[in-house]
Motif scaffolding. Structure first.
Motif, PDB file in Angstrom:
ATOM      1  N   ALA A 165       0.851  -1.188   0.000  1.00 49.07           N
ATOM      2  CA  ALA A 165       0.000   0.000   0.000  1.00 49.07           C
ATOM      3  C   ALA A 165       0.893   1.246   0.000  1.00 49.07           C
ATOM      4  CB  ALA A 165      -0.899  -0.003   1.241  1.00 49.07           C
ATOM      5  N   GLU A 166       0.284   2.421  -0.124  1.00 50.56           N
ATOM      6  CA  GLU A 166       1.060   3.656  -0.081  1.00 50.56           C
ATOM      7  C   GLU A 166       1.795   3.757   1.247  1.00 50.56           C
ATOM      8  OE1 GLU A 166      -1.698   6.866  -0.942  1.00 50.56           O
ATOM      9  OE2 GLU A 166      -1.070   6.797  -3.040  1.00 50.56           O
ATOM     10  N   MET A 167       3.033   4.233   1.168  1.00 45.96           N
ATOM     11  CA  MET A 167       3.879   4.266   2.365  1.00 45.96           C
ATOM     12  C   MET A 167       4.938   5.341   2.254  1.00 45.96           C
ATOM     13  SD  MET A 167       6.832   1.438   1.724  1.00 45.96           S
ATOM     14  CE  MET A 167       7.272   1.633   3.374  1.00 45.96           C
ATOM     15  N   THR A 168       5.563   5.653   3.407  1.00 44.87           N
ATOM     16  CA  THR A 168       6.756   6.495   3.442  1.00 44.87           C
ATOM     17  C   THR A 168       7.772   5.834   4.366  1.00 44.87           C
ATOM     18  OG1 THR A 168       6.016   7.832   5.311  1.00 44.87           O
ATOM     19  CG2 THR A 168       5.481   8.653   3.104  1.00 44.87           C
ATOM     20  N   VAL A 169       9.034   6.155   4.118  1.00 47.56           N
ATOM     21  CA  VAL A 169      10.131   5.690   4.971  1.00 47.56           C
ATOM     22  C   VAL A 169      10.949   6.922   5.326  1.00 47.56           C
ATOM     23  CG1 VAL A 169      12.182   4.236   5.124  1.00 47.56           C
ATOM     24  CG2 VAL A 169      10.216   3.469   3.769  1.00 47.56           C
ATOM     25  N   GLU A 170      11.230   7.091   6.630  1.00 48.91           N
ATOM     26  CA  GLU A 170      12.034   8.227   7.065  1.00 48.91           C
ATOM     27  C   GLU A 170      13.197   7.737   7.916  1.00 48.91           C
ATOM     28  OE1 GLU A 170      11.624  12.476   9.454  1.00 48.91           O
ATOM     29  OE2 GLU A 170       9.909  11.120   9.381  1.00 48.91           O
ATOM     30  N   ASN A 171      14.391   8.210   7.581  1.00 49.69           N
ATOM     31  CA  ASN A 171      15.574   7.890   8.376  1.00 49.69           C
ATOM     32  C   ASN A 171      15.558   8.794   9.602  1.00 49.69           C
ATOM     33  OD1 ASN A 171      18.057   7.511   9.502  1.00 49.69           O
ATOM     34  ND2 ASN A 171      19.222   7.776   7.623  1.00 49.69           N
ATOM     35  N   VAL A 172      15.263   8.234  10.767  1.00 53.37           N
ATOM     36  CA  VAL A 172      15.187   9.003  12.005  1.00 53.37           C
ATOM     37  C   VAL A 172      16.391   8.740  12.905  1.00 53.37           C
ATOM     38  CG1 VAL A 172      12.671   9.226  11.955  1.00 53.37           C
ATOM     39  CG2 VAL A 172      13.719   7.248  13.108  1.00 53.37           C
ATOM     40  N   GLY A 173      17.399   8.051  12.363  1.00 52.24           N
ATOM     41  CA  GLY A 173      18.599   7.757  13.137  1.00 52.24           C
ATOM     42  C   GLY A 173      19.627   8.872  13.061  1.00 52.24           C
ATOM     43  N   LYS A 174      20.789   8.609  13.632  1.00 52.62           N
ATOM     44  CA  LYS A 174      21.852   9.612  13.709  1.00 52.62           C
ATOM     45  C   LYS A 174      22.790   9.581  12.505  1.00 52.62           C
ATOM     46  CE  LYS A 174      21.761   9.811  18.692  1.00 52.62           C
ATOM     47  NZ  LYS A 174      22.484   9.703  19.937  1.00 52.62           N
ATOM     48  N   GLY A 175      22.644   8.604  11.628  1.00 57.99           N
ATOM     49  CA  GLY A 175      23.510   8.493  10.457  1.00 57.99           C
ATOM     50  C   GLY A 175      22.759   7.872   9.308  1.00 57.99           C
ATOM     51  N   GLU A 176      23.508   7.336   8.343  1.00 59.91           N
ATOM     52  CA  GLU A 176      22.901   6.682   7.187  1.00 59.91           C
ATOM     53  C   GLU A 176      22.150   5.422   7.625  1.00 59.91           C
ATOM     54  OE1 GLU A 176      25.237   4.261   4.207  1.00 59.91           O
ATOM     55  OE2 GLU A 176      24.709   5.971   2.944  1.00 59.91           O
ATOM     56  N   ALA A 177      21.096   5.097   6.906  1.00 60.46           N
ATOM     57  CA  ALA A 177      20.346   3.861   7.159  1.00 60.46           C
ATOM     58  C   ALA A 177      20.366   3.028   5.881  1.00 60.46           C
ATOM     59  CB  ALA A 177      18.904   4.170   7.566  1.00 60.46           C
ATOM     60  N   GLU A 178      20.166   1.732   6.060  1.00 60.33           N
ATOM     61  CA  GLU A 178      20.221   0.828   4.910  1.00 60.33           C
ATOM     62  C   GLU A 178      19.291  -0.352   5.153  1.00 60.33           C
ATOM     63  OE1 GLU A 178      23.759  -1.510   2.489  1.00 60.33           O
ATOM     64  OE2 GLU A 178      24.258  -0.238   4.184  1.00 60.33           O
ATOM     65  N   ILE A 179      18.535  -0.713   4.110  1.00 57.00           N
ATOM     66  CA  ILE A 179      17.647  -1.879   4.200  1.00 57.00           C
ATOM     67  C   ILE A 179      17.821  -2.754   2.958  1.00 57.00           C
ATOM     68  CG2 ILE A 179      15.905  -0.703   5.592  1.00 57.00           C
ATOM     69  CD1 ILE A 179      14.103  -0.578   3.127  1.00 57.00           C
ATOM     70  N   ILE A 180      17.385  -3.987   3.106  1.00 54.23           N
ATOM     71  CA  ILE A 180      17.262  -4.917   1.985  1.00 54.23           C
ATOM     72  C   ILE A 180      15.774  -5.158   1.785  1.00 54.23           C
ATOM     73  CG2 ILE A 180      17.719  -7.233   1.117  1.00 54.23           C
ATOM     74  CD1 ILE A 180      20.258  -5.647   1.303  1.00 54.23           C
ATOM     75  N   ILE A 181      15.310  -4.921   0.557  1.00 46.48           N
ATOM     76  CA  ILE A 181      13.905  -5.138   0.200  1.00 46.48           C
ATOM     77  C   ILE A 181      13.802  -6.460  -0.551  1.00 46.48           C
ATOM     78  CG2 ILE A 181      12.020  -4.333  -1.290  1.00 46.48           C
ATOM     79  CD1 ILE A 181      12.997  -1.484  -0.820  1.00 46.48           C
ATOM     80  N   PHE A 182      12.933  -7.343  -0.093  1.00 38.22           N
ATOM     81  CA  PHE A 182      12.592  -8.573  -0.804  1.00 38.22           C
ATOM     82  C   PHE A 182      11.195  -8.338  -1.357  1.00 38.22           C
ATOM     83  CE2 PHE A 182      15.455  -9.620   2.620  1.00 38.22           C
ATOM     84  CZ  PHE A 182      16.387 -10.437   2.012  1.00 38.22           C
ATOM     85  N   GLU A 183      11.096  -8.200  -2.664  1.00 39.45           N
ATOM     86  CA  GLU A 183       9.832  -7.818  -3.285  1.00 39.45           C
ATOM     87  C   GLU A 183       9.278  -8.962  -4.115  1.00 39.45           C
ATOM     88  OE1 GLU A 183       9.130  -3.604  -4.799  1.00 39.45           O
ATOM     89  OE2 GLU A 183       9.494  -4.732  -6.629  1.00 39.45           O
ATOM     90  N   MET A 184       7.961  -9.181  -4.001  1.00 39.52           N
ATOM     91  CA  MET A 184       7.277 -10.218  -4.772  1.00 39.52           C
ATOM     92  C   MET A 184       6.145  -9.556  -5.546  1.00 39.52           C
ATOM     93  SD  MET A 184       7.144 -13.239  -1.908  1.00 39.52           S
ATOM     94  CE  MET A 184       6.344 -12.193  -0.700  1.00 39.52           C
ATOM     95  N   ALA A 185       6.261  -9.568  -6.878  1.00 35.90           N
ATOM     96  CA  ALA A 185       5.270  -8.885  -7.710  1.00 35.90           C
ATOM     97  C   ALA A 185       4.820  -9.833  -8.825  1.00 35.90           C
ATOM     98  CB  ALA A 185       5.874  -7.622  -8.301  1.00 35.90           C
ATOM     99  N   PRO A 186       3.616  -9.606  -9.367  1.00 35.17           N
ATOM    100  CA  PRO A 186       3.183 -10.425 -10.498  1.00 35.17           C
ATOM    101  C   PRO A 186       4.223 -10.368 -11.613  1.00 35.17           C
ATOM    102  CG  PRO A 186       1.399  -9.011  -9.747  1.00 35.17           C
ATOM    103  CD  PRO A 186       2.637  -8.580  -9.018  1.00 35.17           C
ATOM    104  N   ALA A 187       4.469 -11.512 -12.234  1.00 34.87           N
ATOM    105  CA  ALA A 187       5.463 -11.588 -13.304  1.00 34.87           C
ATOM    106  C   ALA A 187       5.073 -10.670 -14.460  1.00 34.87           C
ATOM    107  CB  ALA A 187       5.604 -13.019 -13.785  1.00 34.87           C
ATOM    108  N   ASN A 188       6.050 -10.005 -15.009  1.00 40.46           N
ATOM    109  CA  ASN A 188       5.847  -9.116 -16.148  1.00 40.46           C
ATOM    110  C   ASN A 188       5.815  -9.990 -17.403  1.00 40.46           C
ATOM    111  OD1 ASN A 188       5.938  -7.270 -18.199  1.00 40.46           O
ATOM    112  ND2 ASN A 188       7.584  -6.069 -17.319  1.00 40.46           N
ATOM    113  N   SER A 189       4.681 -10.053 -18.066  1.00 39.26           N
ATOM    114  CA  SER A 189       4.545 -10.922 -19.234  1.00 39.26           C
ATOM    115  C   SER A 189       5.464 -10.492 -20.369  1.00 39.26           C
ATOM    116  CB  SER A 189       3.094 -10.955 -19.729  1.00 39.26           C
ATOM    117  OG  SER A 189       2.665  -9.648 -20.033  1.00 39.26           O
ATOM    118  N   ASP A 190       5.866  -9.212 -20.431  1.00 39.28           N
ATOM    119  CA  ASP A 190       6.774  -8.745 -21.465  1.00 39.28           C
ATOM    120  C   ASP A 190       8.192  -9.281 -21.263  1.00 39.28           C
ATOM    121  OD1 ASP A 190       4.690  -7.282 -22.477  1.00 39.28           O
ATOM    122  OD2 ASP A 190       5.261  -5.442 -21.450  1.00 39.28           O
ATOM    123  N   ALA A 191       8.552  -9.619 -20.002  1.00 40.87           N
ATOM    124  CA  ALA A 191       9.898 -10.061 -19.725  1.00 40.87           C
ATOM    125  C   ALA A 191      10.124 -11.531 -20.052  1.00 40.87           C
ATOM    126  CB  ALA A 191      10.216  -9.808 -18.247  1.00 40.87           C
TER     127      ALA A 191
END
Length: 131
Positions: A104-130
């Motif tokens: 759904a619609e979302m925001t992410v804000e770095n509220v820490g004292k330095g750089e932040a880093e995440i790993i996103i594991f995304e699952m989406a419907p397969a693109n038929s063009d690919a």
């Protein structure tokens, strides 16, 4: 003094020091470990799914605009502190924590004292063009 006697005397003098246990020494070898970070039942959006693993860096103080991703999935925080507003809920996550992004619609804000880093594991419907 003969060399063998000198070695014996030196070894006898040093033995109490050499035989002392080392502070904070763990005599057991490192062991394999496994920790469940997230368990979620998921209905896949289609029979074929494109999966992506994406690394994202957030500069100090950065906040994303309201956005969505192609698919839901787990997100793993590598470093920093992130405030996540997703689907009407707000939570803060730090290093080693996992959260589920709904797609759904979302925001992410770095509220820490330095750089932040995440790993996103995304699952989406397969693109038929690919295929």
């Amino acid at each position: 003094m003969k060399p063998i006697i000198r070695v014996f005397c030196l070894a006898s003098a040093l033995w109490p020091i050499l035989s002392m246990p080392v502070a904070n020494a763990d005599p057991s070898p490192a062991k394999f470990s496994r920790e469940l970070l997230l368990n979620k039942q998921v209905s896949l959006p289609s029979k074929e799914v494109d999966t992506k693993v994406i690394r994202v860096h957030f500069p100090k103080g950065y906040k994303t605009p309201l956005h969505t991703h192609e698919g839901p999935g787990p997100r793993f925080v590598l470093k920093g502190k992130l405030k996540i507003e997703d689907n009407g809920q707000t939570n803060v996550f730090g290093p080693g924590q996992v959260f589920w992004e709904t797609g759904a619609e979302m925001t992410v804000e770095n509220v820490g004292k330095g750089e932040a880093e995440i790993i996103i594991f995304e699952m989406a419907p397969a693109n038929s063009d690919a295929h």
